[in-house]
Design a protein around this motif. Structure first.
Motif, PDB file in Angstrom:
ATOM      1  N   GLU A  97       4.848 -35.039  39.491  1.00  0.00           N
ATOM      2  CA  GLU A  97       3.629 -34.866  38.687  1.00  0.00           C
ATOM      3  C   GLU A  97       3.981 -34.934  37.196  1.00  0.00           C
ATOM      4  OE1 GLU A  97       0.542 -31.296  37.703  1.00  0.00           O
ATOM      5  OE2 GLU A  97       0.888 -31.728  39.825  1.00  0.00           O
ATOM      6  N   GLU A  98       3.093 -35.553  36.417  1.00  0.00           N
ATOM      7  CA  GLU A  98       3.317 -35.602  34.976  1.00  0.00           C
ATOM      8  C   GLU A  98       3.208 -34.199  34.399  1.00  0.00           C
ATOM      9  OE1 GLU A  98       1.902 -37.819  30.860  1.00  0.00           O
ATOM     10  OE2 GLU A  98       0.767 -38.200  32.694  1.00  0.00           O
ATOM     11  N   ILE A  99       4.121 -33.871  33.495  1.00  0.00           N
ATOM     12  CA  ILE A  99       4.100 -32.593  32.796  1.00  0.00           C
ATOM     13  C   ILE A  99       3.309 -32.807  31.504  1.00  0.00           C
ATOM     14  CG2 ILE A  99       5.499 -30.842  31.636  1.00  0.00           C
ATOM     15  CD1 ILE A  99       7.771 -31.613  33.632  1.00  0.00           C
ATOM     16  N   THR A 100       2.257 -32.003  31.312  1.00  0.00           N
ATOM     17  CA  THR A 100       1.366 -32.197  30.174  1.00  0.00           C
ATOM     18  C   THR A 100       1.117 -30.878  29.446  1.00  0.00           C
ATOM     19  OG1 THR A 100      -0.579 -31.855  31.572  1.00  0.00           O
ATOM     20  CG2 THR A 100       0.150 -34.142  31.241  1.00  0.00           C
ATOM     21  N   ILE A 101       0.663 -31.002  28.192  1.00  0.00           N
ATOM     22  CA  ILE A 101       0.224 -29.846  27.414  1.00  0.00           C
ATOM     23  C   ILE A 101      -1.172 -30.149  26.879  1.00  0.00           C
ATOM     24  CG2 ILE A 101       2.551 -29.120  26.750  1.00  0.00           C
ATOM     25  CD1 ILE A 101       2.004 -30.408  23.970  1.00  0.00           C
ATOM     26  N   ASP A 102      -1.863 -29.107  26.441  1.00  0.00           N
ATOM     27  CA  ASP A 102      -3.155 -29.280  25.794  1.00  0.00           C
ATOM     28  C   ASP A 102      -2.897 -29.286  24.297  1.00  0.00           C
ATOM     29  OD1 ASP A 102      -5.691 -29.180  24.713  1.00  0.00           O
ATOM     30  OD2 ASP A 102      -6.349 -27.461  25.898  1.00  0.00           O
ATOM     31  N   TYR A 103      -3.043 -30.438  23.647  1.00  0.00           N
ATOM     32  CA  TYR A 103      -2.784 -30.537  22.211  1.00  0.00           C
ATOM     33  C   TYR A 103      -3.638 -29.560  21.409  1.00  0.00           C
ATOM     34  CZ  TYR A 103      -0.337 -35.022  23.026  1.00  0.00           C
ATOM     35  OH  TYR A 103       0.515 -36.007  23.437  1.00  0.00           O
ATOM     36  N   LEU A 104      -4.832 -29.248  21.903  1.00  0.00           N
ATOM     37  CA  LEU A 104      -5.705 -28.337  21.166  1.00  0.00           C
ATOM     38  C   LEU A 104      -5.163 -26.904  21.163  1.00  0.00           C
ATOM     39  CD1 LEU A 104      -9.205 -29.678  22.248  1.00  0.00           C
ATOM     40  CD2 LEU A 104      -7.917 -30.183  20.165  1.00  0.00           C
ATOM     41  N   ALA A 105      -4.202 -26.608  22.031  1.00  0.00           N
ATOM     42  CA  ALA A 105      -3.586 -25.287  22.073  1.00  0.00           C
ATOM     43  C   ALA A 105      -2.536 -25.118  20.973  1.00  0.00           C
ATOM     44  CB  ALA A 105      -2.951 -25.037  23.438  1.00  0.00           C
ATOM     45  N   THR A 106      -2.026 -26.222  20.435  1.00  0.00           N
ATOM     46  CA  THR A 106      -0.979 -26.121  19.409  1.00  0.00           C
ATOM     47  C   THR A 106      -1.400 -26.685  18.054  1.00  0.00           C
ATOM     48  OG1 THR A 106       0.031 -28.246  20.009  1.00  0.00           O
ATOM     49  CG2 THR A 106       0.887 -26.291  21.118  1.00  0.00           C
ATOM     50  N   GLU A 107      -2.363 -27.599  18.037  1.00  0.00           N
ATOM     51  CA  GLU A 107      -2.645 -28.346  16.809  1.00  0.00           C
ATOM     52  C   GLU A 107      -3.957 -27.978  16.136  1.00  0.00           C
ATOM     53  OE1 GLU A 107       0.042 -30.315  15.855  1.00  0.00           O
ATOM     54  OE2 GLU A 107       0.638 -29.140  17.590  1.00  0.00           O
ATOM     55  N   SER A 125     -13.646 -35.553  25.237  1.00  0.00           N
ATOM     56  CA  SER A 125     -13.585 -37.007  25.117  1.00  0.00           C
ATOM     57  C   SER A 125     -12.774 -37.493  23.926  1.00  0.00           C
ATOM     58  CB  SER A 125     -14.991 -37.605  25.052  1.00  0.00           C
ATOM     59  OG  SER A 125     -15.660 -37.140  23.902  1.00  0.00           O
ATOM     60  N   GLU A 126     -12.887 -36.801  22.786  1.00  0.00           N
ATOM     61  CA  GLU A 126     -12.199 -37.281  21.597  1.00  0.00           C
ATOM     62  C   GLU A 126     -11.424 -36.135  20.966  1.00  0.00           C
ATOM     63  OE1 GLU A 126     -13.259 -39.600  17.428  1.00  0.00           O
ATOM     64  OE2 GLU A 126     -14.854 -38.775  18.642  1.00  0.00           O
ATOM     65  N   LEU A 127     -10.137 -36.334  20.715  1.00  0.00           N
ATOM     66  CA  LEU A 127      -9.338 -35.316  20.066  1.00  0.00           C
ATOM     67  C   LEU A 127      -9.123 -35.724  18.618  1.00  0.00           C
ATOM     68  CD1 LEU A 127      -8.616 -34.813  23.131  1.00  0.00           C
ATOM     69  CD2 LEU A 127      -6.641 -33.661  22.199  1.00  0.00           C
ATOM     70  N   GLN A 128      -9.556 -34.878  17.725  1.00  0.00           N
ATOM     71  CA  GLN A 128      -9.410 -35.089  16.294  1.00  0.00           C
ATOM     72  C   GLN A 128      -8.904 -33.795  15.687  1.00  0.00           C
ATOM     73  OE1 GLN A 128      -9.857 -37.813  14.477  1.00  0.00           O
ATOM     74  NE2 GLN A 128     -10.682 -39.121  16.061  1.00  0.00           N
ATOM     75  N   SER A 129      -8.673 -33.814  14.394  1.00  0.00           N
ATOM     76  CA  SER A 129      -8.240 -32.591  13.728  1.00  0.00           C
ATOM     77  C   SER A 129      -9.370 -31.579  13.728  1.00  0.00           C
ATOM     78  CB  SER A 129      -7.809 -32.893  12.296  1.00  0.00           C
ATOM     79  OG  SER A 129      -8.928 -33.255  11.525  1.00  0.00           O
ATOM     80  N   LEU A 130      -9.018 -30.309  13.629  1.00  0.00           N
ATOM     81  CA  LEU A 130     -10.003 -29.243  13.563  1.00  0.00           C
ATOM     82  C   LEU A 130     -10.926 -29.460  12.358  1.00  0.00           C
ATOM     83  CD1 LEU A 130     -11.022 -26.587  14.710  1.00  0.00           C
ATOM     84  CD2 LEU A 130      -9.325 -25.415  13.325  1.00  0.00           C
ATOM     85  N   ARG A 131     -10.352 -29.899  11.246  1.00  0.00           N
ATOM     86  CA  ARG A 131     -11.138 -30.174  10.044  1.00  0.00           C
ATOM     87  C   ARG A 131     -12.195 -31.239  10.334  1.00  0.00           C
ATOM     88  NH1 ARG A 131      -7.393 -32.259   5.707  1.00  0.00           N
ATOM     89  NH2 ARG A 131      -6.278 -30.558   6.607  1.00  0.00           N
ATOM     90  N   HIS A 132     -11.823 -32.282  11.064  1.00  0.00           N
ATOM     91  CA  HIS A 132     -12.751 -33.356  11.421  1.00  0.00           C
ATOM     92  C   HIS A 132     -13.895 -32.812  12.276  1.00  0.00           C
ATOM     93  CE1 HIS A 132     -14.092 -37.333  12.791  1.00  0.00           C
ATOM     94  NE2 HIS A 132     -14.135 -36.801  14.000  1.00  0.00           N
TER      95      HIS A 132
END
Length: 143
Positions: A97-107, A125-132
């Protein structure tokens, strides 16, 4: 870490391999069954001032990776997480199985926004910066 090249993947350790996935690039996969809470690896790298394509923010420090964990991909239902710079299994992960992380948990800021295609029920659906995202919400509120 040690690395051995095989036909279409690199064996990185006894816990994970790096495999090339068509349309995705390099990705990290469990080489054997991993138990919940098990340490998978350490995010190696140097602190930088601004996010890069592969950097992660760990313990408040933006780290540009020098190790193989830079190939961790995002999933809205990630199966691993960071405790400091240590990557741990968030649930049992079967071999292959692919090992994955949730980018929103760190970024707070994602340097290269992208459309998420993980197809999970919690899908973003779309990952952007928190500022965006804050700017977009404010604009929608004004409408």
């Amino acid at each position: 870490m040690w690395r051995k090249l095989f036909r279409n993947f690199y064996l990185e350790s006894d816990k994970f391999i790096i495999r090339v996935v068509e349309g995705k690039g390099e990705a990290i996969f469990a080489h054997r069954d991993l138990a919940i809470g098990e340490t998978i690896g350490c995010f190696e790298g140097v602190p930088v001032a601004h996010p890069t394509k592969y950097s992660l923010t760990l313990d408040g420090v933006i780290v540009d990776p020098s190790g193989s964990l830079k190939f961790l991909n995002h999933s809205c239902t990630a199966n691993s997480f960071f405790s400091g710079r240590i990557l741990k299994a968030d649930r049992d992960i079967p071999s292959g199985e692919e090992i994955t992380i949730d980018y929103l948990a760190t970024e707070k800021e994602i340097s290269n926004g992208f459309l998420c295609r993980c197809r999970s029920e919690e899908h973003t659906s779309e990952l952007q910066s928190l500022r965006h995202l804050v700017c977009r919400l404010l604009l929608e509120k004004k409408k």
